[in-house]
Design a protein around this motif. Structure first.
Motif, PDB file in Angstrom:
ATOM      1  N   LYS A  10      48.558 -43.287  -5.173  1.00 50.33           N
ATOM      2  CA  LYS A  10      47.887 -44.531  -4.819  1.00 50.33           C
ATOM      3  C   LYS A  10      46.508 -44.223  -4.232  1.00 50.33           C
ATOM      4  CE  LYS A  10      48.046 -49.005  -3.712  1.00 50.33           C
ATOM      5  NZ  LYS A  10      47.877 -50.031  -4.669  1.00 50.33           N
ATOM      6  N   TYR A  11      46.452 -43.222  -3.377  1.00 44.51           N
ATOM      7  CA  TYR A  11      45.197 -42.842  -2.733  1.00 44.51           C
ATOM      8  C   TYR A  11      45.084 -41.317  -2.718  1.00 44.51           C
ATOM      9  CZ  TYR A  11      45.196 -47.638  -0.986  1.00 44.51           C
ATOM     10  OH  TYR A  11      45.206 -48.993  -0.893  1.00 44.51           O
ATOM     11  N   SER A  12      43.844 -40.833  -2.768  1.00 44.31           N
ATOM     12  CA  SER A  12      43.626 -39.385  -2.674  1.00 44.31           C
ATOM     13  C   SER A  12      42.222 -39.125  -2.146  1.00 44.31           C
ATOM     14  CB  SER A  12      43.806 -38.714  -4.034  1.00 44.31           C
ATOM     15  OG  SER A  12      42.831 -39.162  -4.931  1.00 44.31           O
ATOM     16  N   SER A  13      42.028 -37.898  -1.670  1.00 46.13           N
ATOM     17  CA  SER A  13      40.722 -37.493  -1.172  1.00 46.13           C
ATOM     18  C   SER A  13      40.669 -35.969  -1.181  1.00 46.13           C
ATOM     19  CB  SER A  13      40.488 -38.032   0.239  1.00 46.13           C
ATOM     20  OG  SER A  13      39.171 -37.732   0.649  1.00 46.13           O
ATOM     21  N   SER A  14      39.564 -35.435  -0.644  1.00 47.19           N
ATOM     22  CA  SER A  14      39.365 -34.001  -0.648  1.00 47.19           C
ATOM     23  C   SER A  14      38.508 -33.599   0.546  1.00 47.19           C
ATOM     24  CB  SER A  14      38.669 -33.599  -1.948  1.00 47.19           C
ATOM     25  OG  SER A  14      38.283 -32.261  -1.905  1.00 47.19           O
ATOM     26  N   SER A  15      38.606 -32.344   0.912  1.00 45.63           N
ATOM     27  CA  SER A  15      37.754 -31.818   1.982  1.00 45.63           C
ATOM     28  C   SER A  15      36.733 -30.840   1.416  1.00 45.63           C
ATOM     29  CB  SER A  15      38.612 -31.124   3.040  1.00 45.63           C
ATOM     30  OG  SER A  15      39.188 -29.962   2.496  1.00 45.63           O
ATOM     31  N   SER A  16      36.448 -30.943   0.138  1.00 43.21           N
ATOM     32  CA  SER A  16      35.535 -29.997  -0.511  1.00 43.21           C
ATOM     33  C   SER A  16      34.106 -30.096   0.017  1.00 43.21           C
ATOM     34  CB  SER A  16      35.547 -30.201  -2.022  1.00 43.21           C
ATOM     35  OG  SER A  16      35.138 -31.502  -2.349  1.00 43.21           O
ATOM     36  N   TYR A  17      33.783 -31.144   0.757  1.00 45.97           N
ATOM     37  CA  TYR A  17      32.465 -31.281   1.370  1.00 45.97           C
ATOM     38  C   TYR A  17      32.152 -30.077   2.268  1.00 45.97           C
ATOM     39  CZ  TYR A  17      28.799 -33.072   4.438  1.00 45.97           C
ATOM     40  OH  TYR A  17      27.646 -33.222   5.156  1.00 45.97           O
ATOM     41  N   PHE A  18      33.184 -29.511   2.875  1.00 42.77           N
ATOM     42  CA  PHE A  18      32.978 -28.390   3.790  1.00 42.77           C
ATOM     43  C   PHE A  18      32.472 -27.139   3.076  1.00 42.77           C
ATOM     44  CE2 PHE A  18      36.275 -30.870   6.139  1.00 42.77           C
ATOM     45  CZ  PHE A  18      35.432 -31.317   7.133  1.00 42.77           C
ATOM     46  N   ILE A  19      32.689 -27.049   1.771  1.00 46.05           N
ATOM     47  CA  ILE A  19      32.172 -25.906   1.013  1.00 46.05           C
ATOM     48  C   ILE A  19      30.647 -25.880   1.075  1.00 46.05           C
ATOM     49  CG2 ILE A  19      31.903 -24.936  -1.309  1.00 46.05           C
ATOM     50  CD1 ILE A  19      34.766 -25.777  -1.877  1.00 46.05           C
ATOM     51  N   PHE A  20      30.014 -27.054   0.949  1.00 47.44           N
ATOM     52  CA  PHE A  20      28.554 -27.121   1.002  1.00 47.44           C
ATOM     53  C   PHE A  20      28.028 -26.719   2.375  1.00 47.44           C
ATOM     54  CE2 PHE A  20      29.762 -30.290  -2.254  1.00 47.44           C
ATOM     55  CZ  PHE A  20      29.234 -29.629  -3.345  1.00 47.44           C
ATOM     56  N   GLU A  21      28.727 -27.124   3.430  1.00 44.39           N
ATOM     57  CA  GLU A  21      28.318 -26.715   4.772  1.00 44.39           C
ATOM     58  C   GLU A  21      28.438 -25.203   4.935  1.00 44.39           C
ATOM     59  OE1 GLU A  21      30.734 -29.000   7.443  1.00 44.39           O
ATOM     60  OE2 GLU A  21      29.394 -30.725   7.337  1.00 44.39           O
ATOM     61  N   ALA A  22      29.500 -24.617   4.384  1.00 49.81           N
ATOM     62  CA  ALA A  22      29.694 -23.163   4.482  1.00 49.81           C
ATOM     63  C   ALA A  22      28.635 -22.412   3.680  1.00 49.81           C
ATOM     64  CB  ALA A  22      31.090 -22.797   3.996  1.00 49.81           C
ATOM     65  N   ILE A  23      28.278 -22.924   2.519  1.00 56.03           N
ATOM     66  CA  ILE A  23      27.230 -22.286   1.709  1.00 56.03           C
ATOM     67  C   ILE A  23      25.902 -22.329   2.457  1.00 56.03           C
ATOM     68  CG2 ILE A  23      25.841 -22.549  -0.395  1.00 56.03           C
ATOM     69  CD1 ILE A  23      28.448 -23.413  -1.808  1.00 56.03           C
ATOM     70  N   PHE A  24      25.592 -23.467   3.067  1.00 57.54           N
ATOM     71  CA  PHE A  24      24.355 -23.606   3.843  1.00 57.54           C
ATOM     72  C   PHE A  24      24.345 -22.617   5.013  1.00 57.54           C
ATOM     73  CE2 PHE A  24      21.785 -25.810   7.122  1.00 57.54           C
ATOM     74  CZ  PHE A  24      20.577 -25.800   6.455  1.00 57.54           C
ATOM     75  N   ALA A  25      25.470 -22.503   5.725  1.00 57.72           N
ATOM     76  CA  ALA A  25      25.552 -21.563   6.849  1.00 57.72           C
ATOM     77  C   ALA A  25      25.420 -20.124   6.358  1.00 57.72           C
ATOM     78  CB  ALA A  25      26.873 -21.745   7.586  1.00 57.72           C
ATOM     79  N   SER A  26      26.001 -19.828   5.198  1.00 59.19           N
ATOM     80  CA  SER A  26      25.911 -18.470   4.642  1.00 59.19           C
ATOM     81  C   SER A  26      24.483 -18.119   4.243  1.00 59.19           C
ATOM     82  CB  SER A  26      26.829 -18.339   3.429  1.00 59.19           C
ATOM     83  OG  SER A  26      28.157 -18.564   3.790  1.00 59.19           O
ATOM     84  N   ILE A  27      23.761 -19.068   3.679  1.00 54.60           N
ATOM     85  CA  ILE A  27      22.363 -18.828   3.295  1.00 54.60           C
ATOM     86  C   ILE A  27      21.505 -18.566   4.536  1.00 54.60           C
ATOM     87  CG2 ILE A  27      20.297 -19.942   2.336  1.00 54.60           C
ATOM     88  CD1 ILE A  27      22.187 -21.262   0.264  1.00 54.60           C
ATOM     89  N   ILE A  28      21.730 -19.352   5.576  1.00 45.99           N
ATOM     90  CA  ILE A  28      20.976 -19.144   6.823  1.00 45.99           C
ATOM     91  C   ILE A  28      21.308 -17.778   7.414  1.00 45.99           C
ATOM     92  CG2 ILE A  28      20.755 -19.918   9.213  1.00 45.99           C
ATOM     93  CD1 ILE A  28      20.964 -22.783   8.171  1.00 45.99           C
ATOM     94  N   LEU A  29      22.587 -17.428   7.410  1.00 47.50           N
ATOM     95  CA  LEU A  29      22.993 -16.124   7.928  1.00 47.50           C
ATOM     96  C   LEU A  29      22.368 -14.995   7.120  1.00 47.50           C
ATOM     97  CD1 LEU A  29      24.841 -14.379   9.766  1.00 47.50           C
ATOM     98  CD2 LEU A  29      26.531 -14.554   7.944  1.00 47.50           C
ATOM     99  N   ALA A  30      22.362 -15.119   5.789  1.00 45.63           N
ATOM    100  CA  ALA A  30      21.765 -14.092   4.933  1.00 45.63           C
ATOM    101  C   ALA A  30      20.258 -13.970   5.192  1.00 45.63           C
ATOM    102  CB  ALA A  30      22.032 -14.409   3.465  1.00 45.63           C
ATOM    103  N   ALA A  31      19.596 -15.094   5.403  1.00 50.74           N
ATOM    104  CA  ALA A  31      18.154 -15.063   5.682  1.00 50.74           C
ATOM    105  C   ALA A  31      17.862 -14.376   7.021  1.00 50.74           C
ATOM    106  CB  ALA A  31      17.593 -16.483   5.679  1.00 50.74           C
ATOM    107  N   ILE A  32      18.672 -14.683   8.026  1.00 51.15           N
ATOM    108  CA  ILE A  32      18.483 -14.033   9.328  1.00 51.15           C
ATOM    109  C   ILE A  32      18.767 -12.534   9.213  1.00 51.15           C
ATOM    110  CG2 ILE A  32      19.405 -13.859  11.681  1.00 51.15           C
ATOM    111  CD1 ILE A  32      19.845 -16.916  11.571  1.00 51.15           C
TER     112      ILE A  32
END
Length: 177
Positions: A10-32
């Motif tokens: 009847k209803y469904s959702s996902s938490s895949s939004y957190f993948i984008f936040e993790a990718i952003f954090a990983s890019i910042i970490l790699a740059a630092i």
């Protein structure tokens, strides 16, 4: 509606939004890490920088395994299907204690469900299942499965509070503030 194993979702959702936040954090970490790595001549500091960066990236990936999932609300049960590990968690509606609707500016609306386990109370956060009047229908549907489910909306001045709890809700909030 999605059919799976003779069950109708009847209803469904996902938490895949957190993948984008993790990718952003990983890019910042790699740059630092790269800026520290390239600005020094010491092999010791370069080695520590690379090791530390890789450890943090590995911990981000390990953490993602437990927070990236799809959630399906079937007629008979709730199924949480984790994307990055082969695990499915099945919950009865009687185990569900509450649901929270979280609406924060510049971020997608989220839901957090609370449920009982052997070890106490746990929660899972994911993108909102439904919005506006559809969320109210979703809550009514959940309440038909378990009338004891507690519902809350954040922030307290969100218009869904008045839609769900009536016009007296605003007066109650003003008195308690």
């Amino acid at each position: 509606m999605v059919e799976s194993n003779n069950k109708v979702t009847k209803y469904s959702s996902s938490s895949s939004y957190f993948i984008f936040e993790a990718i952003f954090a990983s890019i910042i970490l790699a740059a630092i890490g790269y800026s520290i790595f390239s600005s020094t001549d010491s092999i010791f500091i370069k080695t520590i920088t690379v090791t530390f960066s890789l450890l943090i990236l590995a911990s981000i990936a390990f953490y993602l395994r437990s927070i990236v999932f799809s959630i399906f609300f079937y007629d008979s049960e709730i199924v949480i299907d984790f994307h990055l590990k082969s695990q499915k968690t099945k919950l009865n509606y009687t185990e569900m204690v509450g649901i929270k609707y979280i609406s924060v500016q510049k971020s997608p609306d989220m839901n957090r469900i609370y449920f009982k386990t052997r070890n106490g109370k746990k929660s899972k956060k994911f993108q909102a299942v439904a919005f506006d009047d559809e969320f109210i229908e979703f809550i009514d549907w959940l309440k038909s499965k378990n009338p004891k489910i507690e519902v809350s909306v954040i922030p307290s001045d969100h218009y869904l509070n008045e839609k769900m709890f009536g016009p007296k809700y605003k007066k109650y909030i003003k008195k308690t503030l």
